[in-house]
Design an enzyme around this catalytic site. Structure first.
Site, short mmCIF file in Angstrom:
data_model
loop_
_atom_site.label_atom_id
_atom_site.label_comp_id
_atom_site.label_asym_id
_atom_site.label_seq_id
_atom_site.Cartn_x
_atom_site.Cartn_y
_atom_site.Cartn_z
N HIS A 129 135.68 -63.98 18.32
CA HIS A 129 136.58 -63.02 17.66
C HIS A 129 137.45 -63.75 16.64
O HIS A 129 137.85 -64.90 16.84
CB HIS A 129 137.42 -62.23 18.66
CG HIS A 129 138.36 -63.05 19.52
ND1 HIS A 129 139.61 -63.42 19.11
CD2 HIS A 129 138.22 -63.52 20.78
CE1 HIS A 129 140.22 -64.10 20.08
NE2 HIS A 129 139.39 -64.18 21.10
N HIS A 145 147.81 -68.15 24.29
CA HIS A 145 148.73 -67.02 24.13
C HIS A 145 150.19 -67.44 24.19
O HIS A 145 151.07 -66.59 24.32
CB HIS A 145 148.46 -65.92 25.18
CG HIS A 145 147.11 -65.30 25.08
ND1 HIS A 145 146.76 -64.15 25.77
CD2 HIS A 145 146.01 -65.64 24.37
CE1 HIS A 145 145.51 -63.83 25.50
NE2 HIS A 145 145.04 -64.73 24.65
N ASP A 154 140.52 -62.81 15.37
CA ASP A 154 141.98 -62.74 15.45
C ASP A 154 142.54 -63.73 16.46
O ASP A 154 141.82 -64.29 17.28
CB ASP A 154 142.43 -61.32 15.82
CG ASP A 154 141.86 -60.85 17.15
OD1 ASP A 154 140.69 -61.17 17.45
OD2 ASP A 154 142.58 -60.18 17.91
N GLU A 174 140.38 -58.43 19.00
CA GLU A 174 140.10 -58.69 20.41
C GLU A 174 141.39 -58.85 21.20
O GLU A 174 141.52 -58.32 22.32
CB GLU A 174 139.23 -59.95 20.55
CG GLU A 174 138.69 -60.20 21.95
CD GLU A 174 139.57 -61.08 22.83
OE1 GLU A 174 139.25 -61.28 24.00
OE2 GLU A 174 140.62 -61.58 22.33
#
Length: 490
Positions: free
Chosen positions: A77, A459, A79, A147
């Site tokens: 993905h 994250h 992003d 995603e």
């Protein structure tokens, strides 16, 4: 920027990762990167197209003589999660990611997420496409959108578009491991309009802040014992109820799929209770630090006077009702898997909570290896907040990926891992939302595995990747593609 990346090995991969770091790509803002990759593909004479949602596919014909080999799809993905330290001004829609290599052999970003998730998978696929020394069958590189925010790219992927039979998802984050299953998930949205009343003469406004937590991935890290800023600050607010505290506003977390690192609340409090409340907060700081010792040790809890006095706060009954509802809401690990020992089966993350001008909003992310358990926990969450008059809904639901331990592709990967790296690959199921479950639903005949380099702190601004593991990942990926092309067993 990030010229030093091109000195790392394998150079082709890191050159592409430099492009990704220099091209802003938070979820929903991938258009500039898509255009860059299309120009790159044109320069190499590679065919490319997009589906109706905007997912990008780049194709390369087989090495002459290997046209009959099974088509391989390299999937990642585009992003990345946009998280920065609170004191660091960074606009993810226009600022590049600044990287640096530590003495520990890991690549880091300066005060932001690195984007190794899933930028290194994208970079590896691009490097494969331009590698003229590689023997391969027909190749497709599938780059999905959004995603991290919603799985939107995979959920809206055109059917009957992809041609390959084998799919390599390059979005895993553990060295020496290969994934054959993952959790599904769903977002639970809660909204309400809450009653307020003016502050009275004897009330003062105070700012309650909880900062310094590590954060992390709301699936992979959910069982690590890390603090959730929303869970912890609500606990503090609950403890301040006896002092007559009323909520003015609240802001905690920024992404539903990241463990919240910080949360802030403005309170209206009787003036004669201010000293007692401050003492209680100081005690709670030590209690929470002790509970998180050895796991998440940076917690700071403060209660300080506001420079300006707000006009209104929630009524005391409304404030208590909502603090109590949040206090009992599911958060963290709900159940461990019996079928896959050591793996979380079901969990929930209190990801984003806000209250502003009497408008309450919450977005939680429920995950489970069992789709039925995802639905049940989401329904329980909705039922709780509907009891206090909220509007609730479930969005962005996506299925899990059912493991297939008898996969021929898995057997081949494990053999090559042993031959190339001299060690056995660990076969795993992950408590996170890989796109494989969704893709398998649209293309049920695909044989799929997922693997990648060693990434930690995904994250969060602590995200980093081990350089040696990237080299191993690249070696294994090239060997697997060549092996799939050369073996006539297919």
């Amino acid at each position: 920027m990030n010229a030093h990346l091109e000195q790392l090995s394998p150079r082709a991969l890191w050159r592409h990762f430099r492009t990704l770091c220099n091209t802003p790509r938070p979820s929903g803002h991938e258009a500039a990167l898509v255009a860059t990759l299309e120009r790159w593909a044109d320069g190499l004479g590679l065919a490319h197209d997009r589906d109706a949602f905007g997912n990008l596919r780049i194709r390369k014909t087989a090495t002459p003589g290997f046209e009959a080999a099974p088509g391989v799809i390299l999937q990642s993905h585009l992003d990345m999660v946009a998280q920065a330290n609170a004191d660091y001004p960074h606009d993810f829609t226009c600022d590049p990611i600044e990287t640096w290599v530590g003495d520990d052999g890991w690549l880091h970003a300066r005060h932001t997420t690195l984007g190794a998730d899933n930028g290194l998978g994208v970079a590896a696929a691009l490097a494969i496409l331009e590698d003229e020394t590689l023997v391969h069958g027909p190749l497709e590189a599938l780059f999905t959108l959004e995603e991290e925010s919603s799985m939107g790219g995979a959920l809206n992927l055109d059917e009957d578009w992809l041609e390959g039979r084998l799919l390599l998802n390059l979005d895993s984050e553990d060295r020496g491991q290969v994934y054959i299953g993952c959790a599904g998930g769903a977002d639970v949205i809660v909204e309400a309009r809450l009653p307020s009343a003016p502050l009275v003469d004897h009330e003062v406004a105070l700012r309650l802040s909880l900062t310094g937590l590590s954060g992390g991935h709301s699936g992979i890290d959910i069982d690590k014992g890390l603090g959730n800023a929303n869970r912890l600050l609500v606990r503090v607010l609950r403890a301040l109820e006896p002092f007559g505290a009323r909520l003015v506003d609240y802001h905690g977390g920024t992404l539903r799929n990241a463990l919240p690192r910080e949360a802030f609340a403005t309170l209206a409090l009787p003036d004669d209770e201010q000293a007692s409340a401050s003492k209680r907060v100081a005690v709670l700081q030590e209690v929470l630090r002790a509970e998180l010792a050895g796991v998440d040790e940076g917690l700071t809890l403060t209660l300080s006077p506001m420079a300006t006095r707000p006009a209104e706060a929630l009524t005391e009954p409304a404030s208590q009702q909502w603090i109590r509802a949040l206090h009992v809401a599911p958060c963290g690990v709900e159940r461990m898997s019996v079928a896959v020992p050591g793996v979380v089966e079901t969990s929930n993350n209190l990801g984003v909570v806000s209250l502003e001008g009497g408008r309450f909003h919450l977005c939680a992310l429920v995950r489970s290896l069992r789709d039925s358990a995802t639905q049940d926990l989401a329904d329980r969450f909705r039922a709780l907040f509907e009891l206090v008059g909220a509007r609730t809904r479930v969005e962005n639901a996506y299925p899990g990926w059912t493991p297939n331990p008898d996969s021929p592709l898995l057997a081949r990967f494990c053999r090559l891992h042993r031959e190339q790296l001299g060690s056995e690959a660990e076969v795993k199921v992950i408590h996170a939302g890989l796109e494989c479950g969704i893709l398998g639903g649209k293309y049920p005949k695909l044989d799929m595995i997922s693997f990648g380099p060693l990434i930690r702190g995904a994250h969060s601004p602590d995200e980093r990747v081990e350089l040696a593991s990237v080299a191993e990942f690249w070696t294994l990926l090239r060997a697997l593609i060549e092996d799939l092309a050369r073996d006539d067993a297919w």
